[in-house]
Design a protein around this motif. Structure first.
Motif, PDB file in Angstrom:
ATOM      1  N   UNK A 148     -12.677  44.740  28.339  1.00  0.00           N
ATOM      2  CA  UNK A 148     -11.394  44.461  27.683  1.00  0.00           C
ATOM      3  C   UNK A 148     -11.179  42.955  27.517  1.00  0.00           C
ATOM      4  N   UNK A 149     -11.685  42.186  28.474  1.00  0.00           N
ATOM      5  CA  UNK A 149     -11.536  40.727  28.340  1.00  0.00           C
ATOM      6  C   UNK A 149     -12.516  40.175  27.299  1.00  0.00           C
ATOM      7  N   UNK A 150     -13.700  40.776  27.211  1.00  0.00           N
ATOM      8  CA  UNK A 150     -14.636  40.349  26.161  1.00  0.00           C
ATOM      9  C   UNK A 150     -14.006  40.592  24.786  1.00  0.00           C
ATOM     10  N   UNK A 151     -13.381  41.763  24.645  1.00  0.00           N
ATOM     11  CA  UNK A 151     -12.728  42.094  23.373  1.00  0.00           C
ATOM     12  C   UNK A 151     -11.640  41.066  23.047  1.00  0.00           C
ATOM     13  N   UNK A 152     -10.826  40.763  24.028  1.00  0.00           N
ATOM     14  CA  UNK A 152      -9.689  39.860  23.823  1.00  0.00           C
ATOM     15  C   UNK A 152     -10.178  38.452  23.455  1.00  0.00           C
ATOM     16  N   UNK A 153     -11.251  38.018  24.114  1.00  0.00           N
ATOM     17  CA  UNK A 153     -11.723  36.647  23.896  1.00  0.00           C
ATOM     18  C   UNK A 153     -12.570  36.508  22.636  1.00  0.00           C
ATOM     19  N   UNK A 154     -13.339  37.549  22.303  1.00  0.00           N
ATOM     20  CA  UNK A 154     -14.335  37.366  21.225  1.00  0.00           C
ATOM     21  C   UNK A 154     -14.118  38.277  20.019  1.00  0.00           C
ATOM     22  N   UNK A 155     -13.219  39.258  20.126  1.00  0.00           N
ATOM     23  CA  UNK A 155     -13.020  40.188  19.004  1.00  0.00           C
ATOM     24  C   UNK A 155     -14.158  41.185  18.855  1.00  0.00           C
TER      25      UNK A 155
END
Ligand code: FAD
Length: 473
Positions: free
Chosen positions: A326-333
């Protein structure tokens, strides 16, 4: 000799110059071009935040590629039929070309425009450009659309004749002085704060970026793709998804680039096949993002737990593999596919939150948010989709981490507060003895959350709920 009237080429989700059949046809017709992109006011689903960022840069890249060839990209906002009418009136254009799209509200609008223009003797032509097989081209022996991927892809490949991709034009002769909106005035980019630029550290939107991405992938990672594509700690997938979603590269170009390496690229091309399959599903089920595909799940009683949903969106569930995703998604799309399956399963099955809420969150956060692939994938995980994972399959959120992130590198990258935990505990910090947690500088509940649900209890709860829903259907 009278000069030929202009042609309009309407760009949509095909923001490229290479392998662009509509553009190619307009050039062959002769006469000057109007290269148009419309920000459609009546779009069935507006792009989410991350996708708007990509769109801005993709349009910027297309504009500059067109200008390098002597042409101009015209940007307009409005209802497509009105925008095109106005342009025809002002320019005397007598032909309109576009590449086809497949979602019913879009198709209906396109069909209405085509009919109205044809009645007025304006030539309209549409083309296959963004799929290898159009949904009506692959059907079962009974004449129905496929609902299972493997036979779909086998039939698609058997019947497919993929011609060579079209080259990008070297020069573009466009109508002079057509009014265009300024891209910056569309305010597609976030400003306060500017989270978009950080996302793009990881990507290069535009056709050149797409081709470079494909080349890099084929030069190395593809060799290990079949074995390693499930490992989020390794960069072995193509990351072509945002480029494909905006049509900066066509599946035909990908197919062509892989054709001399049939064995190595088989698994990769079958993933491209999943994209094709998702479009077939969307074509025949326009409500794919909002209605269960399969019967028997309507009575499912979802939890409406805002706090749990927020913990999931923020990567604060206490399950490191889920939180890393979820943090990868938030940071990198972008998020690795294996982790997408796990986070989606966690939301639906551990938290019992409706898959549509997750679909919507991804829609807003993914640079590549794609109506067909996103909806089909969420339904696949929920067990409600075509060819879905069975409803009783509940991904184990720490078991998946231990299997696919065995050294904890992925978790350490995205959940750095856990970085000093030994591998043995990195996927399950709550099992670590106090002295191990102390040595790693972690107090659970202060530096990193305790698990927000118990895995075993959550699993039993959701299986019971699915069973009840299915029994009452
Ligand atoms: P690669 O492994 O390199 O695959 C190459 C291409 O094949 C991808 O770029 C993509 O176009 C296509 N592809 C791969 N896997 C799938 C799949 N399962 N379904 C459909 N197409 C696939 N993909 C999207 O393009 N847009 C979405 O909005 C999207 N939402 C998803 C939501 C969930 C819950 C899940 C589980 C998957 C979703 N996917 C989506 C599918 C998949 O996760 C991504 O396409 C893939 O991770 C993109 O990374 P890549 O380009 O490195 O993939």
């Amino acid at each position: 000799m009278t000069a030929l009237s202009p042609s309009i080429v309407w760009f949509r989700d095909d923001l490229r110059l290479g392998d662009h059949p509509a553009l190619n046809a307009a050039i062959h017709r002769g006469g000057p071009l109007i290269l148009l992109y419309i920000r459609e006011k009546d779009a069935a689903r507006k792009p989410g935040g991350a996708k708007r960022v990509w769109l801005h840069h993709s349009l910027q890249a297309l504009k500059s590629d067109i200008e390098d060839r002597g042409g101009a990209l015209i940007l307009r906002t409005g209802v497509a039929a009105d925008v095109i009418d106005a342009l025809i009136k002002d320019s005397g254009a007598r032909a309109v070309f576009w590449n086809r799209r497949y979602h019913e509200p879009d198709r209906d609008r396109d069909a209405a425009i085509k009919e109205a223009l044809t009645e007025r003797d304006v030539a309209v032509e549409s083309f296959k450009a963004n799929l290898l097989v159009e949904p009506w081209e692959v059907r079962t022996k009974a004449g129905t659309p496929y609902k299972v991927f493997t036979p779909f892809w086998r039939a698609a490949k058997d019947g497919m004749e993929v011609s060579d991709p079209l080259p990008a034009p070297k020069k573009l002769e466009c109508v002079d002085k057509v009014l265009s909106a300024a891209l910056d005035d569309w305010s597609l980019l976030p400003t306060q704060p500017d989270w978009g630029s950080k996302m793009l550290n990881h990507h290069t939107p535009g056709e050149a970026g797409a081709i470079a991405r494909l080349t890099d992938f084929l030069d190395g990672p593809i060799e290990d793709y079949a074995q390693g594509r499930d490992r989020p700690d390794k960069a072995l997938t193509s990351k072509l998804s945002p480029h494909l979603a905006h049509g900066e590269i066509s599946p035909r170009q990908i197919w062509d680039a892989c054709k001399d390496n049939e064995v190595t690229s088989r698994k990769f091309l079958s993933e491209i096949g999943w994209r094709e399959f998702s479009y077939t599903l969307l074509f025949y089920n326009p409500d794919l993002a909002t209605e269960n595909f399969a019967d028997g799940y309507e009575a499912m009683e979802w939890d409406h737990d805002d706090q749990a949903f927020e913990a999931w969106t923020k990567g604060q569930t206490g399950y490191p593999f889920v939180d890393a995703g979820m943090r990868q998604l938030w940071a990198t799309g972008w998020m690795h596919n294996r982790v997408r399956m796990v986070v989606a399963s966690f939301l639906i099955k551990h938290l019992m939150i409706d898959w549509r809420d997750g679909e919507d969150w991804f829609w807003d956060c993914l640079l590549e948010a794609d109506l067909a692939s996103n909806a089909a994938s969420w339904q696949w995980v929920a067990g409600t989709g075509a060819d879905a994972a069975p409803y009783f399959r509940v991904f184990n959120p720490f078991g998946q981490g231990e299997k696919f992130d065995p050294n904890g590198d992925y978790v350490r990258q995205w959940v750095p507060e856990l970085k000093d935990l030994p591998n043995k505990y990195i996927q399950q910090p709550w099992t670590a003895p106090d002295k191990v947690l102390n040595a790693a500088g972690i107090e659970l509940g202060r530096d990193y959350p305790e698990p927000i649900v118990d895995h075993k209890q959550a699993r039993e709860r959701v299986l019971e709920a699915y069973k009840t829903a299915r029994n009452s259907a």
